[in-house]
Design a protein around this motif. Structure first.
Motif, short mmCIF file in Angstrom:
data_model
loop_
_atom_site.label_atom_id
_atom_site.label_comp_id
_atom_site.label_asym_id
_atom_site.label_seq_id
_atom_site.Cartn_x
_atom_site.Cartn_y
_atom_site.Cartn_z
N ARG A 55 0.82 -1.20 0.00
CA ARG A 55 0.00 0.00 0.00
C ARG A 55 0.86 1.26 0.00
O ARG A 55 0.61 2.21 -0.75
CB ARG A 55 -0.94 0.00 1.20
CG ARG A 55 -1.93 1.18 1.17
CD ARG A 55 -2.93 1.12 2.30
NE ARG A 55 -2.30 1.38 3.59
CZ ARG A 55 -2.09 0.46 4.54
NH1 ARG A 55 -2.42 -0.81 4.30
NH2 ARG A 55 -1.51 0.78 5.69
N GLU A 73 1.12 4.09 -2.96
CA GLU A 73 0.89 5.52 -2.69
C GLU A 73 2.07 6.36 -3.16
O GLU A 73 1.89 7.44 -3.74
CB GLU A 73 0.65 5.73 -1.19
CG GLU A 73 -0.68 5.20 -0.69
CD GLU A 73 -0.82 5.31 0.82
OE1 GLU A 73 0.16 5.76 1.47
OE2 GLU A 73 -1.89 4.95 1.35
N GLN A 115 1.99 6.45 -6.93
CA GLN A 115 0.93 7.35 -7.40
C GLN A 115 1.38 8.81 -7.27
O GLN A 115 1.17 9.62 -8.18
CB GLN A 115 -0.34 7.13 -6.57
CG GLN A 115 -1.57 7.85 -7.09
CD GLN A 115 -2.23 7.11 -8.23
OE1 GLN A 115 -1.72 6.08 -8.69
NE2 GLN A 115 -3.35 7.63 -8.70
N ASP A 116 2.00 9.13 -6.15
CA ASP A 116 2.49 10.50 -5.94
C ASP A 116 3.59 10.85 -6.94
O ASP A 116 3.64 11.97 -7.46
CB ASP A 116 3.03 10.63 -4.51
CG ASP A 116 3.62 12.02 -4.25
OD1 ASP A 116 2.84 13.00 -4.23
OD2 ASP A 116 4.85 12.10 -4.10
#
Length: 407
Positions: free
Chosen positions: A191, A195, A198-199
């Motif tokens: 996870r 994240e 994605q950032d």
């Protein structure tokens, strides 16, 4: 004086270099003069205005400024008379003034610029700097390419305008590989990794939108490169603005994702970028190197190339932007004789030429443009931004020629 009928990448390279040089000069007062002359300007109107300005300059309070302004005006008037007011088809801009960096010392020079587009502005301007804005407007890009290299660790964003790329942003992802810190559950690690990923993509997309969208219709498209599948994952996230997304020109595999990766991608984009200045330049230099390798229709070196040019033997003249020589056109005040003196080391002194005065100072590139036009020879100005261009400058002195025939 040679006419410029239309702008080419070589014309623009000479033009850009001259503007960069002129931009550095600053007068000690309002004593740097700029005269913009469109092709169809009435000779009498220009000469009368210069005469009027010379008369009015007697009212300048500062003795040194008055002397410098009058000296610059006389230089401009003398130059226009010497060329018999023969204005190129795109117009002519004449600059003159005291460019000495030492207070109280006089060094009045004259420079000319042949615009790369039709000059419509008639202007006389006297200020502490040369007035360059109308000329700078002619250099606004007609097309811009976006370049992005990316892997799971880092990304680099660049623009390609003409022959030059510029790095606009560098990013690191903040995550690495598939390993995880001790004690973390695999789900939690996954996870956090997602994240961070994605950032990473979001930051790159936002920077691309910020850099490329302001170019509007001039944005020609985006090329994305890098090792592995990260480049595809990045595009699949659909975070780029739709105006950029619809202009994806291609994806390429590269070994690197830093600035070296940008250069590698440009080299591999020969088909995608085939109509750009940088690819045309690479092709020209490679053709030249190929002819040299087989002892064919090519020559290099100042002496050999200049002699071939005078014989009309040169089909295409190659000159590197890296050459910083100057050429002084000087005139004998008594006999009217005009000479061209090449200054390779910055040691030229007019005092070494009794009875001569400096008529015009030119960059070597500008001088070679005139020579090429006089001989009906195509000129290719080679930048140092590519590996081929650097090789041409360092290995062959930056002067070469493709020949029409061998002697």
């Amino acid at each position: 004086m040679a006419d410029i009928l239309e702008s080419s990448s070589s014309d623009e390279a000479v033009f850009r270099k001259k503007l960069k040089k002129l931009e550095k000069f600053q007068g000690h007062g309002t004593e740097l003069i700029s005269v913009y002359i469109p092709e169809d300007t009435d000779r009498g109107a220009v000469m009368n205005q210069l005469t009027s300005e010379l008369s009015q300059s007697s009212n300048i309070k500062s003795p040194s400024t008055r002397k410098n302004v009058q000296g610059a005006l006389r230089k401009i008037t003398g130059f226009l008379k010497q060329i018999n007011f023969n204005i190129p088809s795109n117009g002519l801009v004449v600059f003159s003034g005291n460019i000495s960096e030492t207070e109280g010392r006089t060094d009045i020079r004259l420079f000319t610029v042949r615009p790369v587009k039709d000059l419509r502005t008639k202007l006389y301007w006297c200020d502490s700097r040369f007035h360059l804005e109308p000329l700078k407007d002619m250099l606004k890009p007609t097309s811009v390419y976006g370049l992005v290299t990316i892997d799971h660790n880092e990304a680099t964003i660049a623009t390609l305008i003409g022959k030059r790329y510029e790095i606009m942003g560098k990013f690191t992802s903040g995550y690495s590989g598939k390993s995880r810190a001790g004690g973390q559950s695999s789900q939690r690690f996954q996870r956090l990794r997602e994240e961070a990923e994605q950032d990473f993509y979001k930051r790159i997309s936002e920077k691309c939108n910020m850099v490329f969208l302001p170019f509007g219709d001039k944005f020609a498209g985006l090329i994305v490169g890098g090792p592995g599948m990260t480049k595809q994952f990045f595009l699949d996230k659909d975070m780029l603005d739709h105006r950029i997304k619809k202009n994806i020109l291609g994806m390429l595999d590269t070994s690197y994702t830093d600035e070296g990766g940008i250069r590698e991608m440009m080299q591999k984009s020969e088909q995608i970028l085939k109509d750009t200045d940088v690819m045309r330049e690479r092709a020209i230099v490679n053709d030249f190197l190929g002819e040299l390798a087989k002892d064919g229709l090519a020559a290099y070196g100042e002496k050999e190339v200049m002699e071939a040019l005078e014989r009309g033997q040169v089909a295409k003249l190659l000159v590197s932007e890296g050459i910083e020589w100057l050429v002084f056109r000087i005139s004998n005040e008594k006999t009217g004789e005009v000479k061209e003196v090449m200054d390779k080391d910055g040691k030229f002194k007019i005092d070494n030429y009794p009875d001569f005065e400096i008529l015009e100072e030119m960059d070597f590139l500008d001088f070679m443009t005139e020579k090429a036009n006089q001989k009906g020879t195509e000129l290719a100005v080679v930048s140092k931004d590519s590996d081929e261009g650097e090789q041409f400058y360092s290995g062959f002195g930056g002067i070469g020629a493709m020949l029409r025939y061998k002697l």
